[in-house]
Design an enzyme around this catalytic site. Structure first.
Site, mmCIF file in Angstrom:
data_model
loop_
_atom_site.group_PDB
_atom_site.id
_atom_site.type_symbol
_atom_site.label_atom_id
_atom_site.label_comp_id
_atom_site.label_asym_id
_atom_site.label_seq_id
_atom_site.Cartn_x
_atom_site.Cartn_y
_atom_site.Cartn_z
ATOM 1 C CB CYS A 1 -0.900 -0.001 1.229
ATOM 2 S SG CYS A 1 -1.856 1.530 1.423
ATOM 3 C CG ASP B 1 -2.772 -2.847 -0.588
ATOM 4 O OD1 ASP B 1 -3.273 -2.947 0.546
ATOM 5 O OD2 ASP B 1 -2.582 -1.764 -1.153
ATOM 6 C CB SER C 1 2.243 -16.465 -19.945
ATOM 7 O OG SER C 1 2.957 -17.639 -20.204
ATOM 8 C CB VAL D 1 1.801 -10.214 -23.050
ATOM 9 C CG1 VAL D 1 2.664 -10.182 -21.807
ATOM 10 C CG2 VAL D 1 1.387 -8.817 -23.456
#
Length: 94
Positions: free
Chosen positions: A56, A63, A80, A78
């Site tokens: 955070c 988070d 992986s 993209v």
């Protein structure tokens, strides 16, 4: 090659088949892409990351999130493993 791609098609993809170095901070440079063999076909590529973590920016506390990516590729896709490493790079990033 078991992937059905030759070396020319995998130009720019360096992470596959190599020992993985995990980034310790935000690392957008790890993202890699490769040429779409079927750019005239529309199809979904889906990637799920149910255990995304970051810090955070306000409190510095961890988070947690689930990230779901779906896209229709055009000229490139993209890779992986590089996407996993990119998302992992947020682990210690606020």
């Amino acid at each position: 090659m078991t992937s059905g791609r030759d070396q020319k098609e995998l130009t720019g993809v360096s992470l596959l088949g190599n020992k993985t170095k995990y980034p310790t901070d935000y690392a957008p440079e790890v993202l890699e892409a490769f040429i779409n063999k079927h750019p005239s076909n529309d199809y979904f590529v889906k990637f799920n990351c149910p255990e995304f973590t970051s810090l955070c920016p306000m409190t510095g506390q961890p988070d947690f999130a689930a990230i779901y990516i779906s896209y229709v590729p055009d000229q490139k896709l993209v890779e992986s493993k590089s996407l996993k490493l990119y998302l992992f790079s947020f682990r210690n990033h606020g």
